[in-house]
Scaffold this active site. Structure first.
Site, PDB file in Angstrom:
ATOM      1  CB  CYS A  52      -0.904  -0.009   1.226  1.00 58.78           C
ATOM      2  SG  CYS A  52      -1.994   1.429   1.286  1.00 58.78           S
ATOM      3  CB  CYS A  56      -0.858   4.091   7.968  1.00 55.63           C
ATOM      4  SG  CYS A  56      -2.072   4.654   6.743  1.00 55.63           S
ATOM      5  CB  CYS A  59      -0.122   0.097   8.293  1.00 48.80           C
ATOM      6  SG  CYS A  59      -0.977  -1.190   7.355  1.00 48.80           S
ATOM      7  CB  CYS A  96     -14.769  -7.252   8.068  1.00 46.31           C
ATOM      8  SG  CYS A  96     -13.956  -5.701   7.665  1.00 46.31           S
ATOM      9  CB  CYS A 128     -17.923  -5.125   6.900  1.00 42.71           C
ATOM     10  SG  CYS A 128     -16.886  -3.739   7.366  1.00 42.71           S
ATOM     11  CB  CYS A 188     -17.381  -0.061  10.285  1.00 40.50           C
ATOM     12  SG  CYS A 188     -16.228  -0.812  11.439  1.00 40.50           S
ATOM     13  NE  ARG A 260     -17.104  -3.854  14.276  1.00 42.82           N
ATOM     14  CZ  ARG A 260     -18.030  -4.810  14.179  1.00 42.82           C
ATOM     15  NH1 ARG A 260     -17.689  -6.067  14.286  1.00 42.82           N
ATOM     16  NH2 ARG A 260     -19.281  -4.508  13.954  1.00 42.82           N
TER      17      ARG A 260
HETATM   18  N1  SAM Z   1      -6.395   0.451   3.561  1.00 43.31           N
HETATM   19  C1  SAM Z   1      -7.632   0.566   4.212  1.00 43.31           C
HETATM   20  C2  SAM Z   1      -7.667   1.729   5.160  1.00 43.31           C
HETATM   21  O1  SAM Z   1      -6.658   2.112   5.700  1.00 43.31           O
HETATM   22  O2  SAM Z   1      -8.764   2.215   5.395  1.00 43.31           O
HETATM   23  C3  SAM Z   1      -8.079  -0.685   4.913  1.00 43.31           C
HETATM   24  C4  SAM Z   1      -7.147  -1.576   5.670  1.00 43.31           C
HETATM   25  S1  SAM Z   1      -6.461  -0.924   7.183  1.00 43.31           S
HETATM   26  C5  SAM Z   1      -5.319  -2.177   7.592  1.00 43.31           C
HETATM   27  C6  SAM Z   1      -7.776  -1.022   8.393  1.00 43.31           C
HETATM   28  C7  SAM Z   1      -7.517  -0.447   9.765  1.00 43.31           C
HETATM   29  O3  SAM Z   1      -6.717  -1.324  10.533  1.00 43.31           O
HETATM   30  C8  SAM Z   1      -6.764   0.868   9.845  1.00 43.31           C
HETATM   31  O4  SAM Z   1      -7.594   1.951   9.640  1.00 43.31           O
HETATM   32  C9  SAM Z   1      -6.245   0.865  11.265  1.00 43.31           C
HETATM   33  O5  SAM Z   1      -7.153   1.528  12.112  1.00 43.31           O
HETATM   34  C10 SAM Z   1      -6.182  -0.624  11.627  1.00 43.31           C
HETATM   35  N2  SAM Z   1      -4.795  -1.083  11.832  1.00 43.31           N
HETATM   36  C11 SAM Z   1      -3.882  -1.312  10.872  1.00 43.31           C
HETATM   37  N3  SAM Z   1      -2.711  -1.720  11.409  1.00 43.31           N
HETATM   38  C12 SAM Z   1      -2.883  -1.741  12.755  1.00 43.31           C
HETATM   39  C13 SAM Z   1      -2.028  -2.057  13.857  1.00 43.31           C
HETATM   40  N4  SAM Z   1      -0.760  -2.422  13.686  1.00 43.31           N
HETATM   41  N5  SAM Z   1      -2.534  -1.971  15.091  1.00 43.31           N
HETATM   42  C14 SAM Z   1      -3.825  -1.578  15.268  1.00 43.31           C
HETATM   43  N6  SAM Z   1      -4.669  -1.267  14.271  1.00 43.31           N
HETATM   44  C15 SAM Z   1      -4.208  -1.332  13.028  1.00 43.31           C
HETATM   45  C1  DTB Z   2     -10.407  -2.151  12.136  1.00 47.04           C
HETATM   46  O1  DTB Z   2     -10.614  -1.056  12.669  1.00 47.04           O
HETATM   47  N1  DTB Z   2      -9.610  -3.078  12.625  1.00 47.04           N
HETATM   48  C2  DTB Z   2      -9.539  -4.217  11.759  1.00 47.04           C
HETATM   49  C3  DTB Z   2     -10.606  -3.879  10.694  1.00 47.04           C
HETATM   50  N2  DTB Z   2     -10.959  -2.551  11.025  1.00 47.04           N
HETATM   51  C4  DTB Z   2     -10.302  -3.989   9.258  1.00 47.04           C
HETATM   52  C5  DTB Z   2      -8.160  -4.389  11.221  1.00 47.04           C
HETATM   53  C6  DTB Z   2      -7.131  -4.542  12.295  1.00 47.04           C
HETATM   54  C7  DTB Z   2      -5.831  -4.772  11.639  1.00 47.04           C
HETATM   55  C8  DTB Z   2      -4.744  -4.995  12.629  1.00 47.04           C
HETATM   56  C9  DTB Z   2      -3.420  -5.122  12.000  1.00 47.04           C
HETATM   57  C10 DTB Z   2      -3.264  -6.273  11.055  1.00 47.04           C
HETATM   58  O2  DTB Z   2      -3.692  -7.414  11.374  1.00 47.04           O
HETATM   59  O3  DTB Z   2      -2.661  -6.057  10.007  1.00 47.04           O
HETATM   60 FE1  SF4 Z   3      -2.589   1.265   3.507  1.00 47.28          FE
HETATM   61 FE2  SF4 Z   3      -2.241   0.163   5.911  1.00 47.28          FE
HETATM   62 FE3  SF4 Z   3      -2.724   2.762   5.698  1.00 47.28          FE
HETATM   63 FE4  SF4 Z   3      -4.693   1.006   5.114  1.00 47.28          FE
HETATM   64  S1  SF4 Z   3      -3.746   1.339   7.112  1.00 47.28           S
HETATM   65  S2  SF4 Z   3      -4.123   2.849   3.969  1.00 47.28           S
HETATM   66  S3  SF4 Z   3      -3.474  -0.661   4.253  1.00 47.28           S
HETATM   67  S4  SF4 Z   3      -0.910   1.682   4.911  1.00 47.28           S
END
Ligand code: SAM
Ligand code: DTB
Ligand code: SF4
Length: 328
Positions: A52, A56, A59, A96, A128, A188, A260
């Site tokens: 991606c 972030c 991530c 989801c 979702c 959500c 959630r």
């Molecule tokens: N790319 C899309 C976006 O950012 O909306 C969807 C996927 S993203 C992985 C979904 C959510 O997972 C993010 O908005 C964030 O709140 C959560 N998330 C991602 N990595 C995480 C981490 N290491 N710990 C906690 N929450 C995380």
């Molecule tokens: C959300 O707020 N938490 C979920 C779901 N929406 C998509 C994702 C959590 C991802 C945690 C980090 C990972 O497993 O990569």
């Molecule tokens: Fe991309 Fe991860 Fe950010 Fe979602 S949370 S926009 S997957 S870098």
């Protein structure tokens, strides 16, 4: 009905109340708005993993970070539907699907995601997706495919946002949420705790979330899962009572929402999770993996719910007040 705007000072005053007063009030609000002792069981699937272009800081899937990750191209529809069937068989009522996209692009990949949404919805599961930014037309297509909810988190406060993400703005996120609402899809929308934010950032996030119009149908509360190779790998762990406090305040401010418990549960004791349920959390992700990080084993979750006398919630349940439902 004219919607009342919550003032920041009022959210702050609520947030600063004694913790057990908050948990007590949140428990009352939960029981006035939701059937007691019910938990929504949800399953997550990463349908496109890694690569991606957003930056972030938390991530594992960002190209700007250096996390160990097996990248995967977009899954085939049949494989996704097979996973959805398994999730349903194992007791989940909401499925989801997450894609590591900064935004949705029209074309074959998006057509395929619409097919996945249709297939999942036709199975009687709440569907979702979380696909990054989205236009109103794309939201309409997902609505036509039967999408129930779109996950799009604000993550943190507007003030702290650029310390976490620089490739998009808070307003970009709010624009997508508006497009989702215009298409009649539930939002959500929640955040992550433990990013290194201050208490005032958590208050500001909760203030923004509760003033969304309409309020989110579901509010994911993620606890940071520190991932090796990301700038947040060594973040100090947030105090667990701050997590409980945020859950209770979210419940009081957003009485109808599903609160959630999302990322981070693996590191949280069963006693703290039970207190979170008391404070209004009524949905969890089950299954040993979230998108890319581990989650508690399904058996451990079902055992905990059984110990507490909590039952899985039915899908697409009408959220009339329990007393109204009885009277109907
Ligand atoms: N790319 C899309 C976006 O950012 O909306 C969807 C996927 S993203 C992985 C979904 C959510 O997972 C993010 O908005 C964030 O709140 C959560 N998330 C991602 N990595 C995480 C981490 N290491 N710990 C906690 N929450 C995380
Ligand atoms: C959300 O707020 N938490 C979920 C779901 N929406 C998509 C994702 C959590 C991802 C945690 C980090 C990972 O497993 O990569
Ligand atoms: Fe991309 Fe991860 Fe950010 Fe979602 S949370 S926009 S997957 S870098």
């Amino acid at each position: 009905m004219v919607k009342k705007t919550m003032q920041l000072e009022d959210v702050k005053a609520l947030y600063e109340r004694p913790l057990l007063d908050l948990v007590f009030e949140a428990a009352q609000v939960t029981r006035e708005n939701h059937a007691p002792n019910e938990m929504q069981m949800c399953t997550l699937l990463s349908i496109k993993t890694g690569g991606c272009t957003e930056d972030c800081g938390y991530c594992s899937q960002s190209v700007h970070n250096d996390a160990p990750l097996d990248k995967e191209i977009l899954m085939k529809t049949d494989d996704v539907l097979e996973q959805a069937r398994k999730a349903k068989e194992s007791g989940s009522t909401r499925f989801c699907m997450g894609a590591a996209w900064p935004k949705v692009l029209d074309g074959r990949a998006f057509d395929r995601v619409c097919d996945m949404v249709k297939g999942v919805s036709d199975m009687g599961l709440e569907s979702c997706v979380t696909l990054g930014m989205l236009t109103e037309e794309q939201a309409n297509r997902l609505a036509e495919a039967g999408l129930k909810a779109y996950n799009h988190n604000l993550d943190t406060s507007r003030e702290f946002y650029d310390k976490v993400i620089t490739t998009r703005s808070y307003d970009d996120r709010l624009d997508t949420l508006k497009n989702v609402a215009k298409a009649g899809i539930s939002a959500c929308c929640g955040g992550i705790l433990g990013l290194g934010e201050k208490e005032s950032d958590r208050i500001s996030l909760l203030h923004t979330l509760c003033n969304l119009d309409p309020q989110p149908e579901s509010v994911p509360i993620n606890m940071l899962v520190p991932v090796e190779g990301t700038p947040m790998a060594n973040n100090k762990r947030l105090d667990i009572f701050e997590w409980i406090r945020c859950i209770a305040v979210a419940r009081i401010l957003m009485p109808k929402a599903m609160i959630r418990l999302s990322a981070g549960r693996l590191e949280i004791s069963k006693e703290a999770q039970a207190l979170a349920f008391m404070a209004g959390a009524n949905a969890i992700f089950t299954g040993e993996k979230l998108l890319t990080t581990p989650n508690p084993e399904k058996d451990a979750d079902y055992e905990l719910l059984a110990e507490l006398g909590i039952k899985p919630r039915q899908p697409n349940k009408d959220d009339a007040l329990p007393s109204q439902a009885e009277a109907a």
